[in-house]
Scaffold this motif. Structure first.
Motif, short mmCIF file in Angstrom:
data_model
loop_
_atom_site.label_atom_id
_atom_site.label_comp_id
_atom_site.label_asym_id
_atom_site.label_seq_id
_atom_site.Cartn_x
_atom_site.Cartn_y
_atom_site.Cartn_z
N ARG A 268 0.85 -1.19 0.00
CA ARG A 268 0.00 0.00 0.00
C ARG A 268 0.89 1.24 0.00
NH1 ARG A 268 -3.00 2.38 4.77
NH2 ARG A 268 -4.40 3.94 3.90
N TRP A 269 0.60 2.15 -0.92
CA TRP A 269 1.41 3.36 -1.04
C TRP A 269 0.60 4.46 -1.73
CZ3 TRP A 269 1.69 4.80 -6.10
CH2 TRP A 269 1.51 3.78 -7.05
N LYS A 270 1.09 5.68 -1.61
CA LYS A 270 0.57 6.79 -2.39
C LYS A 270 1.74 7.67 -2.80
CE LYS A 270 -0.47 10.03 1.38
NZ LYS A 270 -1.54 10.86 2.03
N ARG A 272 3.01 11.28 -5.54
CA ARG A 272 2.79 12.29 -6.57
C ARG A 272 3.97 12.22 -7.54
NH1 ARG A 272 1.69 18.13 -4.29
NH2 ARG A 272 3.32 17.54 -2.82
N CYS A 281 -1.43 12.11 -9.14
CA CYS A 281 -1.57 11.70 -7.74
C CYS A 281 -2.09 10.27 -7.75
CB CYS A 281 -2.54 12.61 -7.00
SG CYS A 281 -1.93 14.27 -6.71
N THR A 283 -2.51 6.22 -5.93
CA THR A 283 -2.50 5.28 -4.82
C THR A 283 -2.50 3.88 -5.41
OG1 THR A 283 -4.92 5.26 -4.68
CG2 THR A 283 -3.76 6.84 -3.29
N TYR A 301 6.38 10.56 -1.72
CA TYR A 301 6.02 9.14 -1.65
C TYR A 301 5.76 8.78 -0.19
CZ TYR A 301 6.62 4.05 -1.61
OH TYR A 301 6.43 2.69 -1.43
N THR A 302 4.68 8.05 0.06
CA THR A 302 4.36 7.53 1.39
C THR A 302 4.04 6.05 1.27
OG1 THR A 302 3.43 9.67 2.08
CG2 THR A 302 2.88 7.75 3.42
N GLU A 303 4.67 5.28 2.12
CA GLU A 303 4.44 3.83 2.14
C GLU A 303 3.81 3.43 3.47
OE1 GLU A 303 7.27 -0.13 2.29
OE2 GLU A 303 7.86 1.53 0.97
N GLN A 314 4.38 3.85 8.81
CA GLN A 314 4.54 4.48 7.51
C GLN A 314 5.88 5.19 7.42
OE1 GLN A 314 1.18 7.20 7.30
NE2 GLN A 314 2.45 8.91 7.89
#
Length: 410
Positions: A268-270, A272, A281, A283, A301-303, A314
């Motif tokens: 799971r990540w999001k 830009r 953008c 996910t 980037y966020t994991e 995270q």
């Protein structure tokens, strides 16, 4: 439920408030922050001033903050309901930029922390629903924010939640859609724009957000989101979705898009991404996802994952490399799947800086798999929610410890 007040202002364009047929848009109030890449408006010391006489403020110590987004000027008066109050308890908003305030647009200010010993005051306001005049119609908007004062320094933030909603036809199907204000100008149809020069990101305008509900129309599940002005994939077809200049109509036209796929091997990540032609953008998870073909860099980037105790953890990379020009670019060719290495595992090293003589500074350098600096790491099962500060031993040429220290965060 948010509190409700009534605010009268003059905005730039008119929007029909009557619910209509397919392609018609109606203004709706939504919670601030629902737009992709949304940021609050901000006023610091230099944007505060004294209110004009007879402007509608009550307390002689009231101050007015001025904030601008595009052609829209918003003024916020930090005031009180009683002239002799010792602390502010209300924020009065004016969306005309004329600096006229009244009880019709007053949002309670609730102190979160007040320190008479230190001279500090911190408070929040909202979320509250206000109604502002847009042409001939009253448009609902949800506002929220914070006010902070310490000595002579002041700071105010304001977030605005506004959207237009309707039904739009995509090929043979009709779906409920929203265009969400993403730049706090209470306008709809602002496209995301990026300025790249010499490989560096010089400026980024987030624009508005397009939300397409392919489910039950509640915008809670089965929602496709994209930045307004970017092609969007619906039911296997790419579309260009446009809002009319007056913000009253919406239409989607099929467009040919050369597309590839990207795959990131994390559950799971999001992120830009900024490319030569597109701003995305995204996910996702481990499955490949389609994107327009382009050459991209990560803006952030966020994991998301789980720590040893099963708690949500995270890591965050804010993409400073995109602004410095050191971000690793990757190509997404049409018809191909590009494997992207980003996020975990992490690499930690000690950055040694020579100051003078025998004076050195040591700092932790934490990089993700792409070489980007990690700006945040949350692990709830660990003390303070993050890894313990690293311990450093310095050895001489003979292998003897000559110095030991524990690094500090901050």
């Amino acid at each position: 439920m948010p509190g409700r007040t009534i605010c009268f202002g003059v905005l730039l364009v008119a929007v029909s408030a009557a619910h209509g047929g397919v392609g018609d848009l109606t203004p709706v109030a939504i919670q601030p922050g629902e737009a992709l890449s949304s940021q609050p408006l901000y006023a610091s010391q230099g944007e505060f001033g004294k209110p004009a006489a007879d402007c509608g403020t009550v307390n002689p110590h009231a101050v007015v903050a001025t904030m601008r987004s595009g052609r829209l000027t918003i003024q916020a008066a930090v005031d009180s309901t009683q002239a002799d109050a010792k602390a502010p308890d209300v924020v009065r908003l004016d969306f005309t930029g004329e600096g006229k305030f009244g009880d019709g647009c007053a949002v309670p200010l609730k102190a979160a922390r007040e320190g008479s010993q230190t001279g500090r005051f911190q408070a929040r306001f909202g979320p509250a629903t206000v109604r502002i005049r847009r042409g001939e119609q009253m448009v609902p908007v949800i506002v929220s924010g914070e006010y902070y004062k310490s000595g002579s320094y002041r700071r105010l933030t304001l977030s605005v939640g506004a959207a237009v909603e309707g039904a739009c036809r995509f090929g043979g199907k009709t779906y409920k859609v929203r265009v969400i204000d993403g730049d706090n100008n209470v306008g709809f149809g602002d496209a995301a724009e990026a300025a790249m020069r010499a490989g560096k990101l010089r400026a980024l305008a987030p624009g508005d957000t397009l939300a397409i509900d392919t489910g039950d129309g509640t915008f809670q599940r089965s929602v496709i989101q994209s930045l307004y002005g970017q092609p969007v994939l619906v039911d296997g077809q790419w579309y260009d979705v446009r809002v009319s200049q007056d913000g009253a109509k919406i239409a989607a036209e099929p467009v040919p898009v050369e597309a590839g796929r990207i795959r990131i091997d994390h559950p799971r990540w999001k992120a830009r991404l900024v490319g030569a032609k597109h701003i995305l953008c995204l996910t996702g998870g481990k499955d490949p996802i389609p994107v327009p073909a382009d050459r991209y860099v990560f803006l952030d980037y966020t994991e998301f994952g789980l720590d040893a105790d099963g708690e949500a953890a995270q890591l965050m990379c804010r993409g400073r490399e995109a602004y410095s020009g050191t971000a690793k670019a990757f190509d997404v060719p049409a018809g191909s799947t590009t494997e992207i290495v980003v996020g975990s595992p992490l690499t930690a090293t000690i950055d040694v800086q020579h100051r003078s003589g025998s004076d050195y500074s040591l700092s932790l350098k934490l990089l993700d798999a792409s070489g980007a600096r990690v700006d945040g790491l949350t692990v709830p099962s660990l003390r303070s929610g993050r890894p313990d500060p690293p311990k450093v031993d310095i050895l001489n040429a003979g292998g003897e410890r000559v110095y030991s220290s524990t690094l500090e965060y901050g």
